[in-house]
Design a protein around this motif. Structure first.
Motif, PDB file in Angstrom:
ATOM      1  N   LEU A  46      33.902  43.717  51.544  1.00 16.71           N
ATOM      2  CA  LEU A  46      33.933  43.425  50.098  1.00 16.71           C
ATOM      3  C   LEU A  46      33.059  42.117  49.878  1.00 16.71           C
ATOM      4  CD1 LEU A  46      37.374  44.405  49.000  1.00 16.71           C
ATOM      5  CD2 LEU A  46      35.334  45.927  48.514  1.00 16.71           C
ATOM      6  N   SER A  47      32.427  41.765  48.786  1.00 13.53           N
ATOM      7  CA  SER A  47      32.063  40.701  48.412  1.00 13.53           C
ATOM      8  C   SER A  47      31.988  40.546  46.903  1.00 13.53           C
ATOM      9  CB  SER A  47      30.450  40.638  48.778  1.00 13.53           C
ATOM     10  OG  SER A  47      29.736  41.213  47.947  1.00 13.53           O
ATOM     11  N   GLU A  48      31.764  39.502  46.313  1.00 15.36           N
ATOM     12  CA  GLU A  48      31.438  39.025  44.905  1.00 15.36           C
ATOM     13  C   GLU A  48      30.639  40.130  44.142  1.00 15.36           C
ATOM     14  OE1 GLU A  48      30.961  35.403  43.666  1.00 15.36           O
ATOM     15  OE2 GLU A  48      32.614  34.286  44.539  1.00 15.36           O
ATOM     16  N   ALA A  49      29.721  40.476  44.927  1.00 16.86           N
ATOM     17  CA  ALA A  49      28.603  41.768  44.317  1.00 16.86           C
ATOM     18  C   ALA A  49      29.299  42.894  44.162  1.00 16.86           C
ATOM     19  CB  ALA A  49      27.416  41.661  45.375  1.00 16.86           C
ATOM     20  N   CYS A  98      41.820  32.313  32.524  1.00 16.46           N
ATOM     21  CA  CYS A  98      42.205  33.642  32.897  1.00 16.46           C
ATOM     22  C   CYS A  98      41.889  33.919  34.548  1.00 16.46           C
ATOM     23  CB  CYS A  98      41.597  34.752  32.049  1.00 16.46           C
ATOM     24  SG  CYS A  98      42.230  34.521  30.379  1.00 16.46           S
ATOM     25  N   ALA A  99      40.776  33.214  34.883  1.00 19.44           N
ATOM     26  CA  ALA A  99      39.791  33.519  36.147  1.00 19.44           C
ATOM     27  C   ALA A  99      40.802  33.723  37.404  1.00 19.44           C
ATOM     28  CB  ALA A  99      38.883  32.700  36.317  1.00 19.44           C
ATOM     29  N   ARG A 100      41.699  32.691  37.469  1.00 22.39           N
ATOM     30  CA  ARG A 100      42.493  32.562  38.682  1.00 22.39           C
ATOM     31  C   ARG A 100      43.626  33.745  38.686  1.00 22.39           C
ATOM     32  NH1 ARG A 100      47.562  28.684  37.206  1.00 22.39           N
ATOM     33  NH2 ARG A 100      48.029  29.094  35.315  1.00 22.39           N
ATOM     34  N   TYR A 101      43.654  34.664  37.653  1.00 26.33           N
ATOM     35  CA  TYR A 101      44.527  35.914  37.943  1.00 26.33           C
ATOM     36  C   TYR A 101      43.789  37.285  38.084  1.00 26.33           C
ATOM     37  CZ  TYR A 101      48.275  33.170  35.551  1.00 26.33           C
ATOM     38  OH  TYR A 101      49.113  32.123  35.231  1.00 26.33           O
ATOM     39  N   LEU A 102      42.576  36.999  38.288  1.00 26.08           N
ATOM     40  CA  LEU A 102      41.733  38.251  38.183  1.00 26.08           C
ATOM     41  C   LEU A 102      41.246  38.654  39.819  1.00 26.08           C
ATOM     42  CD1 LEU A 102      39.491  37.816  35.062  1.00 26.08           C
ATOM     43  CD2 LEU A 102      41.881  38.657  35.258  1.00 26.08           C
ATOM     44  N   HIS A 103      41.482  37.869  40.543  1.00 24.22           N
ATOM     45  CA  HIS A 103      41.167  38.185  41.845  1.00 24.22           C
ATOM     46  C   HIS A 103      42.465  38.992  42.570  1.00 24.22           C
ATOM     47  CE1 HIS A 103      38.964  38.003  45.780  1.00 24.22           C
ATOM     48  NE2 HIS A 103      40.042  37.285  46.336  1.00 24.22           N
ATOM     49  N   THR A 104      42.298  40.401  42.297  1.00 22.83           N
ATOM     50  CA  THR A 104      43.189  41.333  42.962  1.00 22.83           C
ATOM     51  C   THR A 104      43.258  41.727  44.503  1.00 22.83           C
ATOM     52  OG1 THR A 104      42.268  43.337  42.466  1.00 22.83           O
ATOM     53  CG2 THR A 104      43.323  42.187  40.703  1.00 22.83           C
ATOM     54  N   MET A 105      44.134  42.407  44.977  1.00 24.75           N
ATOM     55  CA  MET A 105      44.061  43.098  46.335  1.00 24.75           C
ATOM     56  C   MET A 105      42.925  43.772  46.431  1.00 24.75           C
ATOM     57  SD  MET A 105      47.627  43.974  47.706  1.00 24.75           S
ATOM     58  CE  MET A 105      48.173  44.980  46.207  1.00 24.75           C
ATOM     59  N   ALA A 106      42.446  44.604  45.498  1.00 24.08           N
ATOM     60  CA  ALA A 106      41.327  45.536  45.719  1.00 24.08           C
ATOM     61  C   ALA A 106      39.848  44.572  45.798  1.00 24.08           C
ATOM     62  CB  ALA A 106      41.248  46.181  44.143  1.00 24.08           C
ATOM     63  N   GLU A 107      40.109  43.234  45.632  1.00 23.01           N
ATOM     64  CA  GLU A 107      38.817  42.822  45.911  1.00 23.01           C
ATOM     65  C   GLU A 107      39.124  41.752  47.304  1.00 23.01           C
ATOM     66  OE1 GLU A 107      37.854  40.414  42.518  1.00 23.01           O
ATOM     67  OE2 GLU A 107      38.571  41.899  40.983  1.00 23.01           O
ATOM     68  N   ASP A 141      39.599  41.278  51.676  1.00 21.89           N
ATOM     69  CA  ASP A 141      39.739  41.966  52.761  1.00 21.89           C
ATOM     70  C   ASP A 141      40.394  41.109  53.977  1.00 21.89           C
ATOM     71  OD1 ASP A 141      38.540  44.283  52.779  1.00 21.89           O
ATOM     72  OD2 ASP A 141      36.238  43.412  52.408  1.00 21.89           O
ATOM     73  N   GLY A 142      40.478  41.462  55.101  1.00 19.40           N
ATOM     74  CA  GLY A 142      41.181  40.587  56.318  1.00 19.40           C
ATOM     75  C   GLY A 142      42.601  40.250  56.085  1.00 19.40           C
ATOM     76  N   PRO A 143      42.754  39.003  56.557  1.00 21.47           N
ATOM     77  CA  PRO A 143      44.269  38.440  56.407  1.00 21.47           C
ATOM     78  C   PRO A 143      44.821  38.109  54.932  1.00 21.47           C
ATOM     79  CG  PRO A 143      42.940  37.271  58.094  1.00 21.47           C
ATOM     80  CD  PRO A 143      41.821  38.250  57.100  1.00 21.47           C
ATOM     81  N   GLU A 144      43.840  37.692  54.058  1.00 20.63           N
ATOM     82  CA  GLU A 144      44.381  37.614  52.744  1.00 20.63           C
ATOM     83  C   GLU A 144      44.769  38.989  52.268  1.00 20.63           C
ATOM     84  OE1 GLU A 144      42.517  35.639  48.689  1.00 20.63           O
ATOM     85  OE2 GLU A 144      41.052  36.879  49.901  1.00 20.63           O
ATOM     86  N   HIS A 145      44.049  39.889  52.513  1.00 18.09           N
ATOM     87  CA  HIS A 145      44.376  41.347  51.835  1.00 18.09           C
ATOM     88  C   HIS A 145      45.863  41.802  52.551  1.00 18.09           C
ATOM     89  CE1 HIS A 145      44.299  45.694  51.900  1.00 18.09           C
ATOM     90  NE2 HIS A 145      44.168  45.683  50.811  1.00 18.09           N
ATOM     91  N   ALA A 146      45.820  41.627  53.683  1.00 15.99           N
ATOM     92  CA  ALA A 146      46.829  42.126  54.478  1.00 15.99           C
ATOM     93  C   ALA A 146      48.457  41.485  54.035  1.00 15.99           C
ATOM     94  CB  ALA A 146      46.710  41.812  56.007  1.00 15.99           C
ATOM     95  N   THR A 205      48.871  38.118  38.968  1.00 14.81           N
ATOM     96  CA  THR A 205      47.767  38.948  39.092  1.00 14.81           C
ATOM     97  C   THR A 205      48.260  40.577  39.858  1.00 14.81           C
ATOM     98  OG1 THR A 205      46.722  36.940  40.030  1.00 14.81           O
ATOM     99  CG2 THR A 205      45.936  39.218  40.996  1.00 14.81           C
ATOM    100  N   LEU A 206      49.389  40.486  40.443  1.00 17.63           N
ATOM    101  CA  LEU A 206      50.039  41.898  40.725  1.00 17.63           C
ATOM    102  C   LEU A 206      49.985  42.818  39.374  1.00 17.63           C
ATOM    103  CD1 LEU A 206      51.207  44.087  42.613  1.00 17.63           C
ATOM    104  CD2 LEU A 206      53.228  42.998  42.135  1.00 17.63           C
TER     105      LEU A 206
END
Length: 385
Positions: A62-65, A77-86, A88-93, A216-217
């Motif tokens: 995944l990327s910003e694109a 509001c921006a800090r809350y919009l980066h969800t799990m769906a966006e 990968d890797g250790p951050e997602h896990a 964010t959840l």
């Protein structure tokens, strides 16, 4: 190397019947190009085996694109919009493992009595001519999210408005609602910490998630939790078009779990996955996806792949499950965490609808919304008798 077929995804014929269009190009190649006016180059895999491989392959990231961020969202509001769906890797896990206890099949089973009550309450005033999408399938997920998060009854009218704004898509109403949605999510997290209840926030507030991650959840739930709306509407339309399957399910409600799996395979809402980007040249069959190329999976094609499913274009609610599994809830690290809840909602909704109304008759043709990424109806006009 074979010639790579191209599919014009916004062609009216493709939008009206993507399943047939994808089947045609899938028969020619496991990899196709999706094209359209002003659309960047996008590769897609169309066969079940290759789809599973791509969804589990860390060389596609995944990327910003990958995500469309509509303009006009307030900076705070921006800090809350980066969800799990966006992620990968250790951050997602990390996030997935932290929230997974709130979405187990066992916890979903504990929610079933509440889901029954919500479905019965929504169906109670219905009868005669109605739009089941507007009056039933649309409101249901938001009611369930309120129950899941622990929103008090007095605050639920406001949250129902949030659900309507999200369902309407990335328009001005959606963007205008974002600050209020996130402020209400902050309030819900604070309430769960101060006065614990049976909601998932109370389960998670003392865990490893930060305040930002908890808010964010809630935002993620509002976005991803709308899947049952389209799955229920698509399912009702499919059953009405296949009266033998409708009669079978009506006569044998115990088939409902199996029916939901088959309906998700046959007419699930998601046609394409979120685009990912190749971090190196990746061979798929005899096609090389170049480094930096955008790649998606055609779930519509993979779920009707004749190499994976016998008679794939036949809707069969008695179809044996699990070998192979459909990809309606994706596969790999991003397999839908809320799948048990989405399936339970759909199962309960269909069972209650068929039990309460002996006859359900379309009053107008069902028209799909022209959307290359999602199979969904504009309305579900029926007569309930």
């Amino acid at each position: 190397m074979r010639t790579i077929p191209e599919l014009p995804v916004i062609d009216p014929a493709v939008l009206a019947d993507p399943f047939t269009a994808y089947a045609r190009v899938s028969a020619q190649s496991p990899v196709v190009r999706l094209v359209g006016p002003g659309m960047p180059a996008l590769w897609a895999v169309t066969r079940h085996e290759h789809a599973r491989a791509v969804l589990a392959d860390p060389r596609f990231e995944l990327s910003e694109a990958s995500f469309l961020r509509p303009p006009g969202i307030p900076e705070h509001c921006a800090r809350y919009l980066h969800t799990m769906a966006e992620m990968d890797g250790p951050e997602h896990a990390h996030l997935r493992s932290a929230v997974a206890p709130a979405f187990t099949a066992r916890r979903t089973e504990r929610l079933r009595p509440a889901l029954d009550l919500i479905v019965d309450r929504l169906l109670a005033p219905l009868g005669g001519s109605t739009d089941l999408l507007r009056e039933f399938a649309g409101p249901l997920p938001m009611e369930v999210i309120c129950e899941l998060v622990g929103i008090p009854e007095s605050d639920r009218p406001r949250w129902r408005g949030y659900g309507a704004a999200v369902a309407a898509g990335f328009g001005s109403g959606f963007i205008a609602a974002i600050p209020d949605i996130l402020a209400s999510a902050e309030t819900a997290v604070a309430a769960a910490r101060a006065t614990p209840d049976d909601g998932i926030l109370s389960l998670l507030v003392d865990g490893p998630l930060t305040e930002v991650e908890l808010v964010t959840l809630v935002w993620h739930l509002l976005l991803a939790g709308q899947t049952p709306t389209n799955l229920i509407a698509n399912s009702v339309a499919a059953l009405l078009a296949h009266p033998d399957q409708l009669a079978l399910l009506r006569e044998n409600p115990a088939l409902a779990p199996n029916a939901v799996e088959e309906l998700m395979r046959w007419c699930g809402p998601q046609l394409l996955t979120t685009p990912r980007y190749a971090t190196e040249d990746v061979p798929i069959d005899d096609v090389v996806i170049p480094r930096g190329a955008a790649m998606t999976v055609s779930i519509a094609a993979a779920n009707r792949d004749p190499r994976a499913f016998a008679n794939p274009d036949q809707l069969d609610i008695t179809r044996p499950l699990g070998s192979p599994a459909h990809l309606g809830f994706s596969h790999g690290p991003h397999f839908c965490l809320g799948a048990p809840l989405a399936k339970a909602q759909t199962e309960i909704a269909l069972t209650a609808l068929l039990h309460r109304f002996p006859t359900i008759t379309p009053t107008e043709p069902f028209v799909p919304t022209p959307d290359p990424g999602t199979w969904r109806l504009a309305a579900l006009p029926v007569h309930l008798g």
